[in-house]
Scaffold this motif. Structure first.
Motif, PDB file in Angstrom:
ATOM      1  N   ARG A 161      -6.436   2.184   4.124  1.00  0.00           N
ATOM      2  CA  ARG A 161      -5.411   2.691   3.226  1.00  0.00           C
ATOM      3  C   ARG A 161      -5.831   4.037   2.652  1.00  0.00           C
ATOM      4  O   ARG A 161      -7.013   4.265   2.374  1.00  0.00           O
ATOM      5  N   ASN A 162      -4.870   4.923   2.477  1.00  0.00           N
ATOM      6  CA  ASN A 162      -5.052   6.201   1.803  1.00  0.00           C
ATOM      7  C   ASN A 162      -4.135   6.212   0.589  1.00  0.00           C
ATOM      8  O   ASN A 162      -2.922   6.336   0.728  1.00  0.00           O
ATOM      9  N   TYR A 221      -7.696  -3.773   6.498  1.00  0.00           N
ATOM     10  CA  TYR A 221      -6.889  -2.658   6.973  1.00  0.00           C
ATOM     11  C   TYR A 221      -7.333  -1.404   6.237  1.00  0.00           C
ATOM     12  O   TYR A 221      -8.117  -1.467   5.267  1.00  0.00           O
ATOM     13  N   GLU A 234       5.064  -5.585   9.547  1.00  0.00           N
ATOM     14  CA  GLU A 234       3.596  -5.574   9.567  1.00  0.00           C
ATOM     15  C   GLU A 234       3.081  -5.955  10.946  1.00  0.00           C
ATOM     16  O   GLU A 234       3.597  -6.864  11.601  1.00  0.00           O
ATOM     17  N   ASN A 253      -1.731   4.817  -1.769  1.00  0.00           N
ATOM     18  CA  ASN A 253      -0.804   3.690  -1.622  1.00  0.00           C
ATOM     19  C   ASN A 253      -0.229   3.588  -0.214  1.00  0.00           C
ATOM     20  O   ASN A 253       0.680   2.796   0.030  1.00  0.00           O
ATOM     21  N   THR A 254      -0.753   4.378   0.712  1.00  0.00           N
ATOM     22  CA  THR A 254      -0.224   4.425   2.073  1.00  0.00           C
ATOM     23  C   THR A 254      -1.104   3.636   3.029  1.00  0.00           C
ATOM     24  O   THR A 254      -2.313   3.890   3.146  1.00  0.00           O
ATOM     25  N   THR A 255      -0.528   2.664   3.703  1.00  0.00           N
ATOM     26  CA  THR A 255      -1.246   1.898   4.727  1.00  0.00           C
ATOM     27  C   THR A 255      -1.379   2.741   5.984  1.00  0.00           C
ATOM     28  O   THR A 255      -0.409   3.337   6.457  1.00  0.00           O
ATOM     29  N   THR A 290      -3.122  -4.674  10.513  1.00  0.00           N
ATOM     30  CA  THR A 290      -4.024  -5.600   9.822  1.00  0.00           C
ATOM     31  C   THR A 290      -4.939  -6.269  10.845  1.00  0.00           C
ATOM     32  O   THR A 290      -4.469  -6.890  11.800  1.00  0.00           O
TER      33      THR A 290
END
Length: 509
Positions: A492-493, A490, A291, A495-497, A501
């Motif tokens: 997100r689309n 952050y 991350e 479940n995709t980051t 952050t």
């Protein structure tokens, strides 16, 4: 007779070989500095004596001190046609303790002697008789970095354990240190010093330079090796071994020191033609999990200490992401050319935290931001503690997350302009290659959270057609104005980051 002569030649060859082995066994290296550090740590600390620097040099303002220059004709490698050269700093101003500087040639070290006649003093007037007992305060490394064969200053070591470096087309800004001890504690900070250096003379074709340093202070002694590789981003490979005389409450590894006065997320409280003034605009952290976190810097009214817990971090740095002159508007300051500094740990650093210390400052003459790694398991007294890292001085192509990253954070009015409305808004812009791969109608959500002192009243994410990225907008109310509020967000689309952050803290007041 021929047989005796042959035997004699064999004995001579054997003796030469033994002598060669002996010389090789005692050739100067990191372990010799580490042995010195171990010896220092086993004995009581000897504080530096009173300074010999005359008043005329101690009371110099910053600009006048830097008018004292080491004469180019005295550069030690000037006539050897080597890629690197050295220049030296004179004692003066706050740099009132001498350091010993040695040159290492073919494994043998010899001291470079201080000679006041090798300096040009310019308008600074001082009695020559008072200069004889002085020494060097530090040194510069020169290398042809920008224009042809002309050698530019690429690294300098000056004051305590401070050093800084430049890559191509960069301008001095933030600094690094060998070690931070008890920074921002009520007990007071201890500043270890590099008391002696050894610089290896390079060969004609070398593109890197090796420097060793011996550190000492009341509670810590240590050995350091710096392998410096100048380039578009100058890299420094750092190896260290510490020995503590006694326990240290907070040990800060790979510390970086910078300045933040005001910027886009905290405009100047006083009228100023400059929109922003800072050497760095944020702390970037890559956790061991992968991350990425970005924390914009602030100039708080009171000391502000925050941290990010991690295990085996992949990197952290104080970054200058804003590279536009329009953001600074000060000719000659070159804030847009000041480097970012990125720390890449080597090996496993274990569990600990990246700590960020932000100190109030009234002007840009004070470094008020410090970031470093604090291990959860610091070394015990007298036990060797080894760590290594790579330090990159960057401008173009600096370390960023692979998907997208924060380019600016702006703070403004909240829901209304009424006096009793304490809400405020934040606009956070993200840019990066991920947005070029998104479908035009893709859904992008703003994932926002606040600590117990914050209430998120509104949040949206929308495409920013001017940048090709996305803008996160949120409106927040702080419940207790006397306490800070911490926010995270952050993109997100599904479940995709999609982004790093964004981690923001608004200090009280």
């Amino acid at each position: 007779m021929p047989r005796r002569a042959g035997a004699r030649r064999c004995l001579q060859a054997l003796a030469a070989l033994v002598l060669g082995w002996a010389a090789a066994a005692h050739a100067f290296d990191f372990n010799m500095v580490a042995a010195r550090a171990r010896q220092l740590a086993s004995t009581p600390y000897k504080a530096p004596g009173s300074t010999n620097v005359p008043r005329e040099l101690r009371e110099l303002p910053y600009e006048r001190y830097h008018e004292i220059q080491f004469k180019p004709e005295h550069f030690p490698w000037r006539n050897n046609r080597l890629p690197f050269d050295l220049s030296f700093f004179h004692e003066g101003m706050v740099f009132d303790q001498p350091v010993r500087i040695n040159e290492v040639v073919s494994g043998n070290a010899r001291e470079i002697r201080f000679d006041p006649s090798a300096f040009q003093y310019g308008p600074v007037k001082v009695d020559p008789a008072q200069l004889k007992k002085l020494g060097f305060a530090g040194f510069r490394v020169l290398y042809p970095l920008n224009q042809g064969k002309r050698k530019d200053e690429v690294v300098s070591f000056l004051g305590a354990s401070y050093f800084r470096a430049l890559g191509k087309d960069q301008w001095y800004g933030l600094s690094a240190r060998g070690l931070a001890v008890d920074t921002a504690l009520n007990s007071g900070e201890e500043f270890p010093r590099f008391v002696e250096y050894w610089i290896e003379r390079p060969a004609a074709g070398d593109k890197q330079l090796t420097i060793y340093a011996l550190m000492d202070s009341r509670r810590v002694a240590g050995a350091y090796r710096f392998v410096i590789k100048p380039g578009d981003e100058t890299a420094m490979e750092v190896k260290a071994r510490l020995f503590l005389r006694e326990n240290v409450t907070k040990l800060g590894l790979a510390p970086l020191t910078s300045m933040y006065l005001f910027g886009e997320n905290q405009p100047s409280a006083q009228p100023d033609f400059r929109p922003e003034v800072h050497d760095s605009d944020g702390l970037s952290v890559q956790l061991g999990t992968g991350e990425w976190i970005w924390r914009p810097l602030v100039n708080p009214k009171r000391l502000l200490v925050t941290s990010f817990a991690a295990t085996n971090p992949q990197g952290f740095g104080l970054m200058q992401r804003d590279r536009s002159f329009a953001s600074y508007q000060e000719i000659g300051a070159n804030y847009e050319h000041r480097p970012s500094a990125w720390v890449e740990p080597k090996g496993n650093w274990g569990s600990g935290r990246v700590e960020l210390v932000q100190i109030p400052t009234p002007d840009e003459t004070n470094d008020n931001v410090v970031a470093f790694w604090v291990p959860d398991n610091p070394p015990k007294p007298r036990q060797p503690f080894d760590f290594e890292y790579r330090l990159l001085w960057q401008k173009d192509g600096e370390r960023t997350p692979p998907l997208s990253w924060v380019t600016q954070t702006r703070r403004g009015q909240g829901l209304t302009r009424k006096d009793d409305d304490t809400s405020f808004s934040l606009q956070v812009d993200f840019e990066g290659p991920i947005f070029k791969r998104l479908q035009a109608d893709a859904r992008v959500d703003a994932m926002i959270s606040a600590d117990s002192n914050g209430e998120v009243l509104k949040s949206t994410a929308q495409r920013n057609p001017a940048t090709g990225g996305y803008r996160l907008t949120l409106v927040v109310r702080r419940k207790d104005e006397g306490k800070p509020v911490e926010l995270r967000g952050y993109l997100r689309n599904g479940n995709t980051t999609l982004s790093e952050t964004w981690s923001y803290i608004l200090p009280p007041g």
